[in-house]
Structure formats: structure tokens, C-alpha cells
Write an enzyme that holds these catalytic residues in place. Structure first.
Site, short mmCIF file in Angstrom:
data_model
loop_
_atom_site.label_atom_id
_atom_site.label_comp_id
_atom_site.label_asym_id
_atom_site.label_seq_id
_atom_site.Cartn_x
_atom_site.Cartn_y
_atom_site.Cartn_z
N LYS A 125 0.81 -1.21 0.00
CA LYS A 125 0.00 0.00 0.00
C LYS A 125 0.85 1.27 0.00
O LYS A 125 2.06 1.24 0.22
CB LYS A 125 -0.97 -0.02 1.19
CG LYS A 125 -2.11 -1.00 0.98
CD LYS A 125 -3.16 -0.93 2.07
CE LYS A 125 -4.34 -1.85 1.76
NZ LYS A 125 -5.35 -1.82 2.84
N ARG B 273 -3.53 -9.90 5.16
CA ARG B 273 -4.00 -10.01 3.77
C ARG B 273 -2.90 -9.48 2.87
O ARG B 273 -2.54 -8.30 2.92
CB ARG B 273 -5.28 -9.19 3.60
CG ARG B 273 -5.87 -9.20 2.20
CD ARG B 273 -7.12 -8.32 2.15
NE ARG B 273 -7.71 -8.27 0.82
CZ ARG B 273 -7.34 -7.43 -0.15
NH1 ARG B 273 -6.35 -6.57 0.08
NH2 ARG B 273 -7.95 -7.45 -1.33
#
Length: 271
Positions: A214, A248
Site C-alpha cells: 500500500k 491479507r
């Protein structure tokens, strides 16, 4: 916690949720797995590397994404879910916040609902989770990164999601919480919530940490999305230290090795 046909020790272990984006435009892997054969191979590879759940997403939720139609999202995810359930023995999660998509995915065999709006976008999602009696992950999110006191407001937001879940009849033992790294937060907010993950755990539910590749990692390291494996691994190690039950990720092998090494250190260090 039971997900699909498997039991997960969410108090003492940390498991990998492998990301399968069947999209043309996801921020890190858009277009890589959006054919059936590519998706099939990627699922097989992630299982070989040690993933415990496959999270199927049909719409990119990267910053600035364009929302696609419900029909298109269903057409992307349902055949893939059906394929995984037919050909592999692994729990499958649907990554969607839209009731009609979630319902189609559950009918196709999905075992788990991963809602990036924490049940606040479409209340039908909560009703479906309760009706199908499947576990769910409720993620923190906000339209704007505006807070009076970030951590206190964050916890209040999560309690709102939990209240929606309770009202719909979702059982406590079927709820997982996600801090929502990268959603409704500034760069600094993202770092703070990773560092203070225990504040989320204090609400009394298993935690899923989703930081893989991210922008918070890209900003910290000044790296593009395909060079953020090491940064992701660091967050996974911190997650294990703070008792996250799931991470995740895109890169299963590297993160699972980091989990096992961290667990070995913590296990011996606590003797």
C-alpha cells in the site's frame, strides 16, 4: 473460528489471506489475474506457498478508483469463486461492500465476506452475513480523513460497525476487524494505527491487517507498488507481535516465512 470447512486458531496463530484481484486496474496487480486460467494458476501458486484463505475482489478500491456496475462486478467474481470452490479445497472470501454482489458470491460458494465499509455502505450486507451464517471482516473506513482525536474516533467508528452487525444478528464468533490501512486516513494516521493495533484488538475480536504494497509503504520507502515486499513484511511482523490473526497480502511466501520466524522468536522468548 470456522471459515468454510477449516478451523482457525485466531487466539494463538496468524494466517495468510491471499489476494486475488480479478480486475484490470487494481493498484498493484491490475490485469495480472483477470482471465480464468491466470486466476486458476495464481490460486494454485498461493496455496502451494501457504495461503489459508483466497480473497476474491472484482473492483479496484485504490484511491481515485471508478466504481463499476454491480452486474460487471458479479460477472468478474462469480465464475472465479465457482472455479475455486470446484477445483481447490480452500476457504474463499468475497471482497465487496455491495449487497447484490455479496449475495451472488455467497450463492456461488463464498465462505467469508470482506467489507471495506464495515457494513456502513449497504446494510443488506449485514443481513446476508447473518442469514448465511458466514464469518466476516469489518474494515474501518471514512469518506474523509478528518478526526478530532484519531485513535478515539477510530475506535468509535469500529463500534458503530459492530453495532450494525449485532443488530443484524451476526454472531460475535464470526466477526474479524480490520484497521483499514490506506482508507480514510492520512499517511501519518496509517502509521499510527499500525503501531497501535492493540487498540483495535482491545475491542475483543480477531484482527486482520491488510497493508500489502500500500501507499503508506510506498511513501515511507519512496518505492513503486511492485517493490514493497520488504516493507509489507515489516508490517506483518508487527502484526504478529500485536496478535493479528490474519494478514491479507499479495506475496504469500515471503510473509508466511516472516510470520513463522516471528512466532518462533516470540514462542521461545516467552518461556
Amino acid at each position: 473460528m470456522k471459515i468454510g470447512n477449516r478451523m482457525f486458531d485466531v487466539e494463538h496463530d496468524c494466517y495468510i489471506m491471499g489476494i486475488l484481484n480479478v480486475t484490470p486496474d487494481s493498484f498493484s496487480d491490475g490485469g495480472k489475474w483477470n482471465s480464468m486460467e491466470k486466476a486458476r494458476q495464481h490460486v494454485a501458486d498461493m496455496i502451494d506457498q501457504g495461503t489459508s484463505i483466497i480473497d476474491v475482489g472484482g473492483e479496484s478500491t485504490r484511491p481515485g478508483h471508478v466504481q463499476i456496475s454491480i452486474e460487471e462486478e458479479i460477472q468478474r467474481v462469480v465464475p472465479v469463486i465457482e472455479m475455486i470452490k470446484k477445483e481447490f479445497d480452500i476457504p474463499v472470501s468475497i471482497d465487496s461492500y455491495k449487497g447484490e454482489v455479496v449475495e451472488a458470491a455467497l450463492k456461488a460458494g463464498a465462505d467469508f465476506v470482506n467489507d471495506i465499509w464495515g457494513l456502513k455502505y449497504d446494510y443488506k450486507v449485514a443481513e446476508l452475513i447473518a442469514r448465511y451464517q458466514v464469518p466476516c471482516c469489518l474494515m474501518h473506513n471514512r469518506e474523509k480523513a478528518e478526526y478530532n482525536n484519531f485513535l478515539d474516533d477510530f475506535c468509535a467508528d469500529m463500534r458503530e460497525s459492530l453495532a450494525i452487525a449485532k443488530k443484524a444478528g451476526i454472531k460475535d464468533e464470526q466477526i474479524i476487524l480490520d484497521p483499514g490501512v490506506g482508507f480514510g486516513k492520512t499517511y501519518e494516521h496509517n502509521l499510527i494505527i499500525i503501531h497501535h493495533l492493540e487498540r483495535l484488538a482491545e475491542l475483543g475480536y480477531p484482527v486482520l491487517l491488510a497493508t500489502s504494497r500500500k501507499s503508506v509503504i510506498g511513501t515511507a520507502l519512496d518505492l513503486p507498488s511492485d517493490q514493497r515486499v520488504e516493507g509489507t513484511v515489516v508490517t506483518t511482523v508487527l502484526g504478529v507481535e500485536k496478535k493479528a490473526a490474519f494478514v491479507r497480502v499479495h506475496d504469500v511466501k515471503e510473509n508466511l516465512r516472516a510470520i513463522r520466524m516471528t512466532q518462533a522468536i516470540l514462542r521461545e522468548g516467552n518461556v
